[in-house]
Design an enzyme around this catalytic site. Structure first.
Site, PDB file in Angstrom:
ATOM      1  N   ASN A  73       0.837  -1.196   0.000  1.00 23.70           N
ATOM      2  CA  ASN A  73       0.000   0.000   0.000  1.00 23.70           C
ATOM      3  C   ASN A  73       0.879   1.256   0.000  1.00 23.70           C
ATOM      4  O   ASN A  73       1.500   1.612   1.008  1.00 23.70           O
ATOM      5  CB  ASN A  73      -0.892  -0.048   1.256  1.00 23.70           C
ATOM      6  N   ASP A 133      -1.603  -4.434  10.339  1.00 25.95           N
ATOM      7  CA  ASP A 133      -2.944  -4.849   9.942  1.00 25.95           C
ATOM      8  C   ASP A 133      -3.923  -4.006  10.751  1.00 25.95           C
ATOM      9  O   ASP A 133      -3.685  -3.739  11.928  1.00 25.95           O
ATOM     10  CB  ASP A 133      -3.166  -6.338  10.202  1.00 25.95           C
ATOM     11  N   TYR A 152     -13.580   3.190   5.500  1.00 30.20           N
ATOM     12  CA  TYR A 152     -14.706   3.630   6.333  1.00 30.20           C
ATOM     13  C   TYR A 152     -14.577   5.103   6.754  1.00 30.20           C
ATOM     14  O   TYR A 152     -15.390   5.575   7.562  1.00 30.20           O
ATOM     15  CB  TYR A 152     -14.811   2.738   7.582  1.00 30.20           C
ATOM     16  N   LYS A 204      -6.359  13.617  10.508  1.00 29.49           N
ATOM     17  CA  LYS A 204      -6.321  12.156  10.593  1.00 29.49           C
ATOM     18  C   LYS A 204      -4.898  11.675  10.890  1.00 29.49           C
ATOM     19  O   LYS A 204      -4.685  10.799  11.728  1.00 29.49           O
ATOM     20  CB  LYS A 204      -6.846  11.530   9.294  1.00 29.49           C
ATOM     21  N   HIS A 238      -5.278   5.623  14.268  1.00 32.24           N
ATOM     22  CA  HIS A 238      -4.815   4.354  14.808  1.00 32.24           C
ATOM     23  C   HIS A 238      -3.430   4.003  14.281  1.00 32.24           C
ATOM     24  O   HIS A 238      -2.532   3.626  15.015  1.00 32.24           O
ATOM     25  CB  HIS A 238      -5.832   3.268  14.436  1.00 32.24           C
ATOM     26  N   ARG A 239      -3.258   4.159  12.949  1.00 34.59           N
ATOM     27  CA  ARG A 239      -1.978   3.797  12.336  1.00 34.59           C
ATOM     28  C   ARG A 239      -0.865   4.717  12.841  1.00 34.59           C
ATOM     29  O   ARG A 239       0.219   4.262  13.188  1.00 34.59           O
ATOM     30  CB  ARG A 239      -2.089   3.893  10.812  1.00 34.59           C
TER      31      ARG A 239
END
Ligand code: IMP
Length: 192
Positions: A10, A68, A150, A171, A176-177
């Site tokens: 990615n 993940d 999402y 963001k 989270h990342r």
């Protein structure tokens, strides 16, 4: 410069991490010419992150990390979780996933959710996991065109807009990342 493989295809994630890990020579799978997909067959985020990192470590014997992530919705007992990418089935489709989530939460008043990332970091002597979470709520309709997945449904706590509407920097600062990456970064710094 220390070399570290990020076991992902990615490119968005690679670009993101290169901004944080400036003094590390981060190499994506494409940059080391590894083209195969690594199947994510585990049933937890931890399991999949470890599986990907271990797989690449066994091939290259170089420090590697893999991540993940998933969306965990309280009223759905943590679903879609590790199955977030393919919540509405194969092939993965973000619009269909969002539509399915909205329908699963129709008439549901508890809209609490969190994005969670697990990063697995493997070296010759180490196997570590770092977790990052951002809590929020699921909107009642798609809002915004930014981000991916999402994001147009996720309103992070402390905001009234979705990740799809908020500027990218917001963001990046609380995701989270980013939280999980910051923990990995702190760990690597503690070794120098
Ligand atoms: P991955 O493990 O980071 O590839 O994430 C798996 C799936 O979780 C993605 O395909 C998305 O559906 C969802 N997801 C993970 N992170 C995000 C995010 O930051 N925004 C929106 N959706 C996400």
């Amino acid at each position: 410069m220390k070399e570290l493989i990020f076991a992902t295809h990615n490119q968005n994630k690679v670009d993101e991490i290169k901004m944080i890990f400036k003094e590390y020579g981060i190499k994506s799978l494409a940059e080391i010419d590894y083209r195969e997909e690594i199947d994510e067959t585990a049933q937890t985020l931890e399991g999949n992150a470890l599986l990907k990192a271990n797989y690449i470590f066994e091939v290259y014997k170089t420090p590697v990390f893999a991540d993940d992530s998933g969306l965990e919705v309280e009223a759905l007992d943590g679903a879609p979780g590790v199955y977030s990418a393919r919540y509405a089935g194969e092939p993965k489709n973000h619009e269909k996933n969002n539509a399915k989530l909205l329908s699963a939460l129709q008439n549901e008043t508890n809209r609490k959710a969190q994005f969670r990332t697990v990063i697995a970091y493997i070296t010759k002597n180490t196997q570590l996991c770092f977790e990052g979470v951002v809590t929020g709520t699921i909107a009642t309709e798609i809002r915004g065109k930014g981000g991916f997945g999402y994001d147009p449904l996720f309103i992070p706590d402390g905001y009234t807009k979705t990740f799809g509407e908020l500027p990218r920097e917001v963001k990046l600062a609380c995701s989270h990342r980013s939280n999980a990456m910051a923990k990995l970064y702190t760990h690597l710094k503690s070794l120098t």
